[in-house]
Write an enzyme that holds these catalytic residues in place. Structure first.
Site, PDB file in Angstrom:
ATOM      1  N   SER A   1      -9.227   3.759   2.476  1.00  0.00           N
ATOM      2  CA  SER A   1      -8.062   4.280   1.794  1.00  0.00           C
ATOM      3  C   SER A   1      -7.269   3.218   1.028  1.00  0.00           C
ATOM      4  CB  SER A   1      -7.139   4.969   2.807  1.00  0.00           C
ATOM      5  OG  SER A   1      -6.629   4.051   3.759  1.00  0.00           O
TER       6      SER A   1
ATOM      7  N   LYS B   1       0.851  -1.180   0.000  1.00  0.00           N
ATOM      8  CA  LYS B   1       0.000   0.000   0.000  1.00  0.00           C
ATOM      9  C   LYS B   1       0.891   1.236   0.000  1.00  0.00           C
ATOM     10  CE  LYS B   1      -3.852   2.173   2.479  1.00  0.00           C
ATOM     11  NZ  LYS B   1      -4.789   2.089   3.615  1.00  0.00           N
TER      12      LYS B   1
ATOM     13  N   SER C   1     -10.653   1.406   6.340  1.00  0.00           N
ATOM     14  CA  SER C   1      -9.890   1.540   5.098  1.00  0.00           C
ATOM     15  C   SER C   1      -9.550   0.238   4.394  1.00  0.00           C
ATOM     16  CB  SER C   1      -8.588   2.310   5.360  1.00  0.00           C
ATOM     17  OG  SER C   1      -8.865   3.665   5.583  1.00  0.00           O
TER      18      SER C   1
END
Length: 477
Positions: free
Chosen positions: A153, A78, A177
């Protein structure tokens, strides 16, 4: 004829260990798909073909034991996780081109587990929003409908797995997220209990909100990655999630056994702060899941609503305080931040210490109330999201207060699970049907467990997955 990306991560792992597939072949397959499909999606912000192929060659030479839990499986970091020598922008123009000298602990842990990183997946600025439409790298699009967002996210991770660009991916979850983008993209998303993953326990974060977790196409694949996040890591905290077992979780997901008492929750602690309503598609997904659970013999009861009028301001205070540490000090640096981020930073830096202390104490008390409220059932079931995946550009790009409210209205059932430290699993129920005004979009439910109760979630999620049947792939699959 099935292609490699048609196989689950667990099936790919099995092919690798049987010698019928090499890490280099798997890496080349996914790199080709990324080059061909990702320009339309925007799931990855960094792609490192040479580095990935060198890593695959190293695995084939024995640099990591073949018994490692993710040996040969491609993933991507990520964008909020630092990898030494790889651009890590944190989704922000402020950090564009930043190349860290050292890797984060979770990155090192996944490397030790034998995974092969192909690059980095997109995230919004510093991971603060629940959607991935960054001024730094653009919008990440939902593979089921390119006019829709992938959530956030961990939006890039979700879009990549949903489009078959990766078999599985790590994300992080501070207010939903992992679960939000997983639900938006028709995936399984798992937020572990606070303290479950040593390299991201949450115990060292403000209010204990943020923990890492996997995004995957199946419950078993999510368990495979969670085991890799936990296995072999030294415990460095005195507190850890209690657990009825000490072994891997994968077996619970594979077997999918047990009968459970389920509590249904449709109220949100945000209800007193803004208007929260369930779209017909969200209600239909919840009703559909409950029908399947009833057919499987699980007990089902509706839990009485519990108003939490102070929750919203306590959570907002902590979220703003967390943003206050973003490394933007000069006027030029602050000007590079997006409006929502700049607003959170400004509000966070203006907070008196007494207000932060009050909010932290308030959320700690809220955690105890939630755990007590859910204690009478094995698993709590909520909608995963309150609406269908949102269109690109739906969130207000200028009015930060309105933007925050929009995020809450889309995701009213996720942040309180982070505050309470409980494990949660989002599982797709199906696609919206032709009778919906928005057909063909994934919708799912969220399963919330007791502290350390990942095993029950994985077992129940696997049962739902089997009864539901395969979820149709996106058209671009």
């Amino acid at each position: 004829m099935a292609e490699l990306h048609d196989l689950t991560a667990l099936e790919q792992w099995d092919e690798l260990h049987r010698g019928r597939l090499s890490p280099r072949e798997l890496v080349d397959h996914y790199l080709e798909r990324i080059a061909r499909l990702d320009p339309a999606i925007g799931a990855l912000t960094v792609v490192e073909p040479e580095r990935a192929r060198a890593r695959a060659a190293g695995l084939e030479r024995g640099e990591v034991a073949r018994t490692a839990p993710l040996w040969g499986i491609p993933i991507a970091d990520k964008e909020l996780s630092a990898r030494a020598g790889q651009v890590t922008s944190y989704g922000s123009r402020l950090r564009a081109g930043f190349v860290p000298e050292h890797s984060d602990e979770l990155v090192e842990q996944l490397d030790a587990a034998g995974a092969i990183s192909l690059g980095a997946t997109a995230a919004p600025e510093f991971g603060l929003p629940s959607y991935t439409e960054s001024a730094q790298s653009g919008a990440t699009r939902n593979p089921y409908d390119l006019a829709r967002g992938a959530g956030g996210s961990s939006g890039g991770a979700a879009a990549a797995v949903a489009a078959g660009l990766l078999p599985v991916a790590p994300g992080s979850d501070g207010g939903g997220s992992v679960r939000i983008p997983a639900a938006a993209c028709g995936l399984v998303g798992l937020k572990p209990s606070r303290g479950r993953v040593p390299a991201g326990s949450g115990l060292d974060r403000l209010a204990g909100l943020v923990v890492p977790g996997p995004l995957a196409r199946t419950v078993s694949d999510a368990a495979l990655m969670l085991d890799a996040m936990v296995e072999g890591a030294p415990w460095e905290f005195a507190t850890r999630a209690p657990s009825p077992h000490d072994g891997p979780l994968l077996g619970y997901a594979v077997r999918g056994e047990g009968r459970f008492q389920l509590g249904v929750v449709t109220d949100s602690p945000w209800d007193d702060w803004c208007e929260v309503g369930l779209a017909p598609e969200a209600q239909a997904a919840l009703d559909g899941a409950l029908r399947l659970f009833a057919q499987m013999g699980h007990g089902i009861e509706q839990l009485e609503p519990r108003p939490e009028p102070e929750y919203a301001e306590h959570f907002r205070t902590v979220w703003m305080a967390g943003a206050a540490g973003i490394p933007a000090r000069t006027p030029d640096e602050l000007a590079q931040l997006e409006p929502l981020t700049a607003w959170l930073v400004e509000r966070g830096r203006a907070l008196p210490a007494s207000r932060l202390a009050e909010a932290l104490a308030g959320l700690a008390a809220f955690e105890r109330r939630v755990v007590r409220r859910f204690a009478a059932v094995d698993v709590v079931v909520t909608p995963a999201l309150a609406m269908t995946p949102r269109p690109i550009g739906w969130y207000d790009a200028v009015d930060a207060e309105r933007n925050f409210r929009q995020q809450v209205q889309y995701t009213p059932f996720t942040s309180f699970v982070n505050v309470s430290g409980l494990p949660a699993l989002t599982v797709p129920v199906g696609l919206t049907g032709p009778d919906s005004a928005e057909p063909g979009l994934p919708m799912g439910v969220q399963l919330i467990g007791r502290p350390g109760g990942e095993a029950a979630l994985l077992s129940l999620g696997a049962q739902l997955e089997r009864r539901r049947g395969p979820l149709p792939h996106p058209a671009m699959w």
